[in-house]
Scaffold this motif. Structure first.
Motif, short mmCIF file in Angstrom:
data_model
loop_
_atom_site.label_atom_id
_atom_site.label_comp_id
_atom_site.label_asym_id
_atom_site.label_seq_id
_atom_site.Cartn_x
_atom_site.Cartn_y
_atom_site.Cartn_z
N VAL A 221 4.87 10.96 0.48
CA VAL A 221 5.11 10.88 1.91
C VAL A 221 4.12 11.13 2.91
O VAL A 221 3.95 10.67 3.84
N MET A 222 3.19 12.10 2.54
CA MET A 222 2.00 12.30 3.43
C MET A 222 1.10 11.14 3.61
O MET A 222 0.56 10.69 4.73
N ARG A 223 1.06 10.04 2.63
CA ARG A 223 0.02 9.03 2.69
C ARG A 223 0.89 7.93 3.50
O ARG A 223 0.18 7.14 4.00
N GLN A 224 2.15 8.03 3.70
CA GLN A 224 2.95 7.23 4.80
C GLN A 224 2.34 7.57 6.10
O GLN A 224 2.28 6.57 7.01
N ASN A 225 1.87 8.63 6.42
CA ASN A 225 1.52 8.91 7.69
C ASN A 225 0.16 8.29 8.26
O ASN A 225 0.24 7.69 9.30
N LEU A 226 -0.74 8.21 7.23
CA LEU A 226 -2.08 7.25 7.41
C LEU A 226 -2.26 6.65 6.14
O LEU A 226 -3.04 6.93 5.23
N PRO A 227 -1.62 5.26 5.93
CA PRO A 227 -1.77 4.42 4.91
C PRO A 227 -3.18 4.10 4.58
O PRO A 227 -4.06 3.94 5.49
N VAL A 228 -3.40 3.95 3.26
CA VAL A 228 -4.90 3.50 3.04
C VAL A 228 -4.87 1.83 3.08
O VAL A 228 -3.64 1.35 2.65
N SER A 229 -6.19 1.40 2.80
CA SER A 229 -6.21 -0.24 2.56
C SER A 229 -5.90 -0.39 1.30
O SER A 229 -5.97 0.16 0.32
N GLU A 230 -5.52 -1.98 0.95
CA GLU A 230 -5.34 -2.50 -0.29
C GLU A 230 -6.57 -2.14 -1.40
O GLU A 230 -6.33 -1.70 -2.30
N SER A 231 -7.73 -2.17 -0.64
CA SER A 231 -8.94 -1.92 -1.59
C SER A 231 -9.02 -0.39 -1.94
O SER A 231 -9.83 -0.14 -2.88
N ASP A 232 -8.38 0.34 -1.17
CA ASP A 232 -8.55 1.87 -1.48
C ASP A 232 -7.33 2.55 -2.35
O ASP A 232 -7.34 3.79 -2.57
N LEU A 233 -6.47 1.60 -2.50
CA LEU A 233 -5.14 2.33 -3.20
C LEU A 233 -5.65 2.83 -4.48
O LEU A 233 -4.86 3.74 -4.92
N GLU A 234 -6.48 1.93 -5.66
CA GLU A 234 -6.92 2.72 -6.47
C GLU A 234 -7.63 4.09 -6.46
O GLU A 234 -7.37 5.04 -7.29
#
Length: 256
Positions: A221-234
């Motif tokens: 839920v926290m990550r929904q506030n400031l999502p990461v880019s596709e390259s940073d998902l891992e």
């Protein structure tokens, strides 16, 4: 008689100066009690107290709102803007210290694990009993100036494993843009509810999550506030795994 707020609960430095500044604002704007500030603003007494004394920094938006309330437009829009900017500048310096450490800490090399003095049972603080012969090794990955060493609720020193977990969780919270606990709690799934007081306890280093599944939902839920880019998902997934492992280590380290 108005109860005094007390000295900031952080070491001398930018964070200490930030909380002192916030207390001066209250003093210069009528020196109102926490109850009065809560009643007229809508924020709880606990919110005001933490923003004025610490030990954890309030998020940036809350600082802006609190100072804006103290210096309402009745004081003049220019004065209000000036006070808000002054507070945010102090907050930024305090946030830099929290994230990067003091200038002195930055200039010193990280000690080797073998050079760190262990805390033996005889050195344990009063009120925190350890099993005979137990040695608590200081984790070199935990900053010495971490605000999570002392648990003011349980009146004992947190174990290094606990401190490391709280630091990792707080760092992840910062990387997610510091969403308010109200925002996070409102977005938790029905099967994994979390109250604002529980989230505050986790983020303030006073209580460990009881199990990993609910913590995992909080991180998502926290990550929904400031999502990461596709390259940073891992990389983000690796951070979440590290937090979960630190939680397990913290529970295993506690005396049985």
């Amino acid at each position: 008689m108005k109860r005094r707020i007390g000295e900031p609960k952080v070491p001398k430095g930018p964070r200490y100066e930030f909380f002192q500044l916030m207390q001066r604002y209250v003093l210069h704007q009528g020196d109102k009690s926490l109850a009065a500030l809560s009643k007229e603003s809508g924020w709880s007494r606990q919110t005001w107290h933490k923003a004025l004394r610490g030990p954890e920094l309030p998020n940036r938006d809350l600082v802006k709102a609190l100072v804006g309330h103290l210096f309402s437009e009745q004081n003049g829009a220019e004065i209000q803007h000036k006070m808000v900017e002054e507070a945010l500048a102090a907050w930024t310096a305090a946030a830099d210290e929290r994230t990067l450490g003091s200038r002195t800490d930055q200039s010193e090399s990280v000690p080797e694990a073998s050079a760190v003095k262990p805390l033996v049972a005889a050195e344990a603080p009063e009120g925190w009993a350890q099993p005979p012969g137990r040695v608590v090794a200081v984790d070199p990955r935990v900053p010495e100036d971490s605000p999570f060493w002392w648990n003011h609720v349980k009146q004992r020193t947190n174990l290094p494993e606990e401190v490391r977990f709280f630091n990792l969780l707080r760092d992840y919270y910062w990387s997610a843009g510091q969403p308010t606990v109200r925002w996070v709690a409102a977005r938790m799934p029905e099967e994994s509810p979390v109250t604002r007081s529980t989230l505050n306890a986790w983020l303030n280093g006073t209580s460990l999550p009881s199990y990993g599944q609910r913590l995992q939902k909080v991180l998502e839920v926290m990550r929904q506030n400031l999502p990461v880019s596709e390259s940073d998902l891992e990389a983000d997934a690796a951070k979440q795994d590290e937090i979960q492992k630190a939680l397990t280590d913290a529970w295993h380290a506690r005396p049985r």
